[in-house]
Design an enzyme around this catalytic site. Structure first.
Site, short mmCIF file in Angstrom:
data_model
loop_
_atom_site.label_atom_id
_atom_site.label_comp_id
_atom_site.label_asym_id
_atom_site.label_seq_id
_atom_site.Cartn_x
_atom_site.Cartn_y
_atom_site.Cartn_z
N TYR A 1 11.83 9.39 1.10
CA TYR A 1 11.04 8.37 2.25
C TYR A 1 11.94 8.05 3.19
O TYR A 1 11.70 6.94 3.75
CB TYR A 1 10.25 7.41 1.33
CG TYR A 1 9.00 7.95 0.83
CD1 TYR A 1 7.78 8.25 1.73
CD2 TYR A 1 8.59 7.85 -0.60
CE1 TYR A 1 6.81 8.77 1.19
CE2 TYR A 1 7.27 8.39 -1.03
CZ TYR A 1 6.57 8.55 -0.15
OH TYR A 1 5.42 9.01 -0.52
N GLU B 1 10.01 18.98 2.92
CA GLU B 1 9.87 18.22 1.68
C GLU B 1 9.38 19.53 0.38
O GLU B 1 9.81 19.03 -0.71
CB GLU B 1 8.45 17.58 1.86
CG GLU B 1 8.53 16.45 2.82
CD GLU B 1 7.13 15.57 3.16
OE1 GLU B 1 6.07 16.02 2.56
OE2 GLU B 1 7.15 14.72 3.56
N LYS C 1 1.26 10.96 -7.37
CA LYS C 1 1.98 9.68 -7.41
C LYS C 1 1.99 9.33 -8.99
O LYS C 1 0.92 9.40 -9.54
CB LYS C 1 1.68 8.75 -6.53
CG LYS C 1 2.00 9.38 -5.07
CD LYS C 1 1.98 8.12 -3.90
CE LYS C 1 2.06 8.45 -2.51
NZ LYS C 1 2.08 7.30 -1.63
N ASN D 1 -1.36 4.60 -4.22
CA ASN D 1 -2.31 5.28 -3.63
C ASN D 1 -2.38 6.97 -3.82
O ASN D 1 -3.02 7.67 -3.27
CB ASN D 1 -2.35 5.32 -2.13
CG ASN D 1 -1.06 5.66 -1.26
OD1 ASN D 1 -0.35 6.22 -2.13
ND2 ASN D 1 -0.91 5.50 -0.14
N HIS E 1 0.64 12.07 -2.15
CA HIS E 1 1.37 12.03 -0.95
C HIS E 1 1.08 13.40 -0.27
O HIS E 1 0.72 14.40 -1.31
CB HIS E 1 2.94 12.07 -1.07
CG HIS E 1 3.66 12.64 -0.01
ND1 HIS E 1 4.05 11.74 0.99
CD2 HIS E 1 3.98 13.80 0.08
CE1 HIS E 1 4.81 12.68 1.76
NE2 HIS E 1 4.75 13.91 1.08
P1 ATP Z 1 2.44 9.53 1.95
O1 ATP Z 1 3.42 9.77 2.93
O2 ATP Z 1 2.84 8.72 0.69
O3 ATP Z 1 1.42 10.95 2.08
P2 ATP Z 1 0.74 8.58 4.26
O4 ATP Z 1 1.42 9.66 4.95
O5 ATP Z 1 -0.56 8.39 4.01
O6 ATP Z 1 1.25 8.50 2.67
P3 ATP Z 1 2.88 6.77 5.36
O7 ATP Z 1 2.55 5.97 6.45
O8 ATP Z 1 3.73 8.17 5.46
O9 ATP Z 1 1.48 7.11 4.70
O10 ATP Z 1 3.60 5.92 4.10
C1 ATP Z 1 4.19 6.30 3.16
C2 ATP Z 1 3.86 5.38 1.87
O11 ATP Z 1 4.25 4.01 2.37
C3 ATP Z 1 2.36 5.12 1.72
O12 ATP Z 1 1.48 6.34 0.93
C4 ATP Z 1 2.23 3.99 1.18
O13 ATP Z 1 2.39 4.00 -0.31
C5 ATP Z 1 3.20 3.05 1.78
N1 ATP Z 1 2.77 2.33 2.79
C6 ATP Z 1 2.48 2.75 4.09
N2 ATP Z 1 2.14 1.76 4.97
C7 ATP Z 1 2.29 0.72 4.01
C8 ATP Z 1 2.03 -0.85 4.28
N3 ATP Z 1 1.47 -1.30 5.33
N4 ATP Z 1 2.08 -1.58 3.27
C9 ATP Z 1 2.50 -1.13 2.02
N5 ATP Z 1 2.82 0.33 1.81
C10 ATP Z 1 2.58 1.04 2.82
MG MG Z 2 3.50 9.98 5.17
#
Ligand code: ATP
Ligand code: MG
Length: 137
Positions: free
Chosen positions: A49, A126, A9, A112, A115
């Site tokens: 997303y 994806e 990211k 974070n 992804h």
């Molecule tokens: P990613 O899809 O980016 O790999 P992930 O699968 O661990 O991450 P998801 O639940 O798919 O998490 O959420 C996608 C992204 O949205 C997260 O990486 C994070 O940056 C953001 N996100 C998720 N939950 C929250 C939250 N509660 N508050 C703020 N941002 C969030």
């Molecule tokens: Mg995810």
């Protein structure tokens, strides 16, 4: 052999740790089948997303993903989807296990670092979002 999509990211690209993160994948036995640096448009990020479109954090997530270039990578190996998720650590870096990418490099739940696809089915979708068949080895 399974394939999965990783995105380094904008926060991690800005920190100049692309090589360090890709090295972790290779050290764990995952092979880089394709990789590219790309800046997503707002439409790209919204489409990518889309599953989160009704979540309160959706707009912040999209704004963050377009804030700078990302590095998209296709990783291949046994259990690649699960292995990548293990290397990444929990979504919230505060909950991520010591030694995971997010524990070591992520600043917050928004910024974070990485992804990773969460299932083989989503990985296929994806990967197709970023790469043409002829770009994947
Ligand atoms: P990613 O899809 O980016 O790999 P992930 O699968 O661990 O991450 P998801 O639940 O798919 O998490 O959420 C996608 C992204 O949205 C997260 O990486 C994070 O940056 C953001 N996100 C998720 N939950 C929250 C939250 N509660 N508050 C703020 N941002 C969030
Ligand atoms: Mg995810």
């Amino acid at each position: 052999m399974e394939k999965t999509l990783s995105i380094i990211k904008p926060d991690a690209v800005a920190k100049n740790i692309v090589g360090e993160i890709l090295n972790r994948f290779e050290k764990a036995g995952l092979k880089i089948s394709a990789t590219k640096k790309i800046r997503l448009s707002k439409i790209d990020a919204k489409n990518f997303y889309e599953v989160h479109k009704d979540r309160p954090f959706f707009n912040d997530l999209v704004d963050f993903m377009v804030s700078g270039p990302v590095v998209a990578t296709v990783l291949e190996g046994e259990n690649a989807v699960f292995k990548n998720r293990e290397l990444m650590g929990e979504t919230n870096p505060k909950e991520a296990k010591v030694g995971t990418i997010r524990a070591d490099f992520a600043d917050s739940i928004d910024a974070n670092a990485v992804h990773g696809s969460d299932s083989e089915e989503n990985a296929k979708i994806e990967i197709g979002f970023f790469f043409a068949k002829k770009e994947i080895f």
